[in-house]
Write a protein that holds these residues in place. Sequence first.
Motif, PDB file in Angstrom:
ATOM      1  N   THR A  90       9.729   2.967   7.663  1.00  0.00           N
ATOM      2  CA  THR A  90       8.806   2.407   8.246  1.00  0.00           C
ATOM      3  C   THR A  90       8.824   1.141   8.173  1.00  0.00           C
ATOM      4  O   THR A  90      10.459  -0.349   8.500  1.00  0.00           O
ATOM      5  N   ASP A  91       7.971   0.673   8.844  1.00  0.00           N
ATOM      6  CA  ASP A  91       8.179  -1.141   9.710  1.00  0.00           C
ATOM      7  C   ASP A  91       7.035  -2.322   9.644  1.00  0.00           C
ATOM      8  O   ASP A  91       6.876  -3.149  10.273  1.00  0.00           O
ATOM      9  N   GLY A  92       5.928  -1.534   8.368  1.00  0.00           N
ATOM     10  CA  GLY A  92       4.548  -2.398   8.461  1.00  0.00           C
ATOM     11  C   GLY A  92       5.006  -3.698   8.042  1.00  0.00           C
ATOM     12  O   GLY A  92       6.193  -4.132   6.867  1.00  0.00           O
ATOM     13  N   GLU A  93       4.122  -4.701   8.282  1.00  0.00           N
ATOM     14  CA  GLU A  93       4.671  -5.900   8.078  1.00  0.00           C
ATOM     15  C   GLU A  93       4.547  -5.983   6.520  1.00  0.00           C
ATOM     16  O   GLU A  93       4.915  -6.709   5.477  1.00  0.00           O
ATOM     17  N   PHE A  94       3.551  -5.621   6.042  1.00  0.00           N
ATOM     18  CA  PHE A  94       3.215  -5.617   4.748  1.00  0.00           C
ATOM     19  C   PHE A  94       3.546  -3.719   3.473  1.00  0.00           C
ATOM     20  O   PHE A  94       2.818  -3.213   4.795  1.00  0.00           O
ATOM     21  N   ILE A  95       2.949  -4.081   2.565  1.00  0.00           N
ATOM     22  CA  ILE A  95       2.901  -2.690   2.195  1.00  0.00           C
ATOM     23  C   ILE A  95       2.106  -3.187   0.484  1.00  0.00           C
ATOM     24  O   ILE A  95       2.467  -3.900  -0.131  1.00  0.00           O
ATOM     25  N   LEU A  96       1.096  -2.692   1.108  1.00  0.00           N
ATOM     26  CA  LEU A  96       0.131  -2.025  -0.305  1.00  0.00           C
ATOM     27  C   LEU A  96       0.975  -0.361  -1.387  1.00  0.00           C
ATOM     28  O   LEU A  96       1.352   0.132  -0.689  1.00  0.00           O
ATOM     29  N   ILE A  97       1.648  -1.310  -2.614  1.00  0.00           N
ATOM     30  CA  ILE A  97       2.562   0.092  -3.533  1.00  0.00           C
ATOM     31  C   ILE A  97       1.160   0.544  -3.933  1.00  0.00           C
ATOM     32  O   ILE A  97       0.279  -0.309  -4.711  1.00  0.00           O
ATOM     33  N   ARG A 105       6.506  -7.715   4.008  1.00  0.00           N
ATOM     34  CA  ARG A 105       8.895  -6.970   4.221  1.00  0.00           C
ATOM     35  C   ARG A 105       9.959  -7.921   4.373  1.00  0.00           C
ATOM     36  O   ARG A 105      10.526  -7.305   3.657  1.00  0.00           O
ATOM     37  N   GLU A 106       9.584  -8.779   4.723  1.00  0.00           N
ATOM     38  CA  GLU A 106      10.699  -9.933   5.603  1.00  0.00           C
ATOM     39  C   GLU A 106      11.366  -9.803   3.987  1.00  0.00           C
ATOM     40  O   GLU A 106      12.452 -10.503   3.829  1.00  0.00           O
TER      41      GLU A 106
END
Length: 677
Positions: free
Chosen positions: A182-189, A263-264
């Motif tokens: 995946t490539d989203g800048e942010f990730i909600l888990i 993600r960064e």
Amino acid sequence: MTTHRAARGRDPLSGASVTARTPKVPLTGRLLALRVLVLVTAVLGINYVTWRWLESINWSAWWIAVPLVLAETYSLVDSLLFGLTMWRLRRRGEAPPPPEGATVDVFVTTYNEPLDLVMATAEAAQRIRYPHRTWILDDGARPELRARAEAAGIGWITRSADWAGHSRHAKAGNLNNALMTTDGEFILILDADQVPDPAILDRTLGWFRDPRMALVQTPQVFVNVPGDDPLGSQAPLFYGPIQQGKDGWNAAFFCGSNAVLRREALMQLGITRYVSEVQLAVSRALRTADRVLARARRSLDPAQTEARAALDQVVAAVARARAELRDGAALADVTYRFQQRVDAAAREIVAADVDSLQADLAAIAELSSELDEEDGGLAEVDRGALTRLAARDWSPLGAIETVRALVRAVDVDKDDEAQPVMPMATISVTEDMATCMRLHALGWRTAYHDETLALGLAPEDLGTMLTQRLRWAQGTVQVMLRENPLVQRGLTLAQRLMYWATMWSYLSGFAAVVYFAAPVVYLVFGVLPVTGLTAEFFLRLVPFLLVNQLLFTVVGRGRRTWRGQQYSLALFPVWIRSVTSAVGNVVFGRSLAFAVTPKERQSVDRRPWHLVRPQLAVMSLLVVAAVVGTVRMVVADASVLGTVTNLVWVAFDLAVLSVVVQAVRYRGPEQPEGASA
């Protein structure tokens, strides 16, 4: 006291130094009053425990007196760490507006949870208002779940073929696999049972306007818990003041679900760990090379001047390579230059003993075979193999070839793993704390947003609850043993103590045993662990206990914290087992299986009294001791003051342990008529 300290890290890509400052916390009147209470508690506690060590230990009964004062010291440290946490308690309030155009992936992690439960969470995630893409991370690779996800327009991810034959690393591995697809800048888990509020991203993404913000954690709240919370599922003290206090020190940490991550930051962490692990493998190879060369030089005949000179060149090359690694030189450059120097030295040697050379080459071939069999090169060869190599008698050329093979064998591709870069920590059965601690060490910041933005399901039976608590504790102790925060570079002193405070709390099982044993010993045998129950003893102890409890009450501000205090002592067998099993895993290599917490009520055909046998045994001992002590007091065989004091102690212990009786009798929340258990 509004100064702030900086945590310094280094970007592994650019090499630039980065700084994350401890946030400034406004000194309000409420916080000032809280700090005064913290100071009073600390002074009273230190005064009492110091006096206990210096003046009141009954050395004639050292076998109970010393364990008791050690347990009291443990509790004092626990109190001091709690006070330090509360010192910078931070209530953030509203987040700024979300950044414009940010891309977000929502991960719903699942292994074997019921399909309807997973889909309910995923469909709720779809309804989150902020633009995003929802993914189900199906670690069970269930075709029926894939079909339902695709029918609902939800992404479905399972492990790639690269994971076949490799360690799966449980939930951490599931997340690491998804991060690479995946490539989203942010990730909600989200865990499979944590149904999100549609506003969860609108309410949290604004904190990421801070470019060094790596994580925003929100509370975990459960909807299937009755008001008396018999299993202690809600954690209002932790998901509130404790996390807010840690947030004040830039140490609020990831709790596995209901959190948004950058993600960064995760990818930087993964790359940093990859580089450091390869560097460690090269460093181990060079240390072994030192021993190989030293032994080869000792075995040389004085007349072999050319061979000695060649070996000296390699020794110098090893020393130079180790120095370059310490100075932070690029790993590829270090290993390339080292191999060139070794090649030059090897060309200067003329083989004088064909037989010994052939024997050496056979050993080198065996080494290469061993490295291949280990599926990971030198990074996985055990220390015993390296020790055997260092102890062998080598000819000069054989020694040089061994050194060259050692460094060449370093597993740069990390063939022992499914993927070389693992952003989520895989060093314990829980991925959250270790991952966040590493992010903090790199200079990233975190935030705790104290607003309920997802509702989950808690365990509905005692067995499931105990499994869950054991896994949490084991994971925390594994991190403590493998990456002790007190010695982690990049963390501020306060961050080290904030992580240590959580780890320290899981050692309470040993102190609890002493607290249960001491009144039994006195009531039955008349053995007092203190020199006397004098006025001085009570004047030092009672104020500390009262003020310490007042601190918890003030911090809780109406939150129900008693259930949590009960379970911190009543689950002493779980805490002790977590420590012993984690030590067995980390130190002795014993397996530590990962158990997913069931999201359905388990069969409860009969009450599971067997799960709390240690607690029931302690309760029985306390009751018997109370009867014996009362009889001894009546017949004037025991002090009235001593007996009454210890009877009060027994009553408190029984009140604490009574929670396990409630837990055994608990049959789960009310089910609709006709629903299955």
